[in-house]
Design a protein around this motif. Structure first.
Motif: not given
Length: 268
Positions: A62-67, A73-74, A78-88, A92-93
């Motif tokens: 997501l950092g690459r995509l935002v750059e 807004l992003a 994806c439920n899987t990505a959200s439940t695992i990585a949302l806080a990270h 980061a962004l």
């Protein structure tokens, strides 16, 4: 912070094409918004990856995509990505991030029998986040869970115009119904954005007495709220779909994406 320009896009991110089910309701509320839809085909399927792998992969990508696309807004569609990585990702962004979580709260309000099914990927249904949602909003209900990786493959196949294996649909419903209390289940939460693409097939197998619910409409309303008062283009333009490069899985034909307002495909 400076307000975003009218051309600044909304970035939707998913492991594959499931996030299109969130894009649709969003375009209905924000019809002229510029859209970038990103699918991590090189990492699909997320549901069979470890939590540690996704916690590292999703923020970095997501950092690459935002750059590259400079979104206002992003949306982690994806439920899987959200439940695992949302806080990270939020750590980061430096932009608003909207996540996707299982619609257990509205399901608890809908059920008459008190038995709710949660149908997701293997990674999503094992998350403590789902435990927390169940305890907070459905403590007096029976919440059954089942992880079905085959439904992700089936949804991707359907969008490509390929047949969906009926056994995959039957196994998914049986995975919930065969659990203790499953015969009384009257609401199923589609806890993967891919799964609403197969709702007709799932409904036919589950029967007319079972209601399906997902969070797409609520996510669209959240996006509209967070961007309220911002400038938008005067007229709509076709969106861009971006796929991470995969030797095993080429991007789908553009014709499959055009109904969702996508007019261009890129790979990175």
């Amino acid at each position: 912070m400076q307000p975003p320009s009218a051309d600044a896009p909304i970035l939707f991110f998913d492991s594959g094409l499931g996030g299109l089910t969130v894009l649709g309701p969003t375009r209905a509320l924000l019809p002229t918004a510029r859209i970038v839809y990103a699918a991590d085909y090189a990492g699909l399927p997320y549901g069979q990856k470890s939590d540690a792998e996704l916690a590292a992969r999703v923020p970095a990508l997501l950092g690459r995509l935002v750059e590259r696309y400079q979104p206002r807004l992003a949306v982690i569609a994806c439920n899987t990505a959200s439940t695992i990585a949302l806080a990270h990702v939020r750590a980061a962004l430096d932009l608003p991030i909207v996540g996707t979580v299982p619609a257990i709260k509205p399901a608890a309000a809908l059920t008459k029998s008190g038995v709710i099914g949660v149908l997701g990927t293997e990674a999503t249904v094992r998350q403590p986040y789902v435990d927390d949602l169940s305890a907070k909003f459905a403590a007096d209900k029976i919440v059954l869970r089942h992880g079905s990786p085959g439904l992700v493959t089936g949804a991707e196949a359907k969008l490509r115009g390929e047949p969906v294996d009926p056994e995959v649909i039957e196994r998914a419903i049986a995975g919930l119904r065969d659990q203790p209390g499953g015969e009384a289940m009257d609401v199923i939460v589609l806890a993967c954005t891919h799964f609403p693409l197969l709702q007709a097939e799932l409904q036919a197998t589950a029967g007319p007495d079972v209601r399906f619910i997902d969070g797409a409409e609520g996510i669209a309303r959240r996006i509209a709220y967070l961007t309220e008062g911002q400038d938008w283009p005067a007229v709509a333009s076709p969106g861009t779909a971006v796929f991470t490069r995969s030797d095993e899985r080429p991007p789908p034909p553009l014709a499959a994406l055009e109904p969702f307002g996508i007019g261009r495909i890129e790979t990175i």
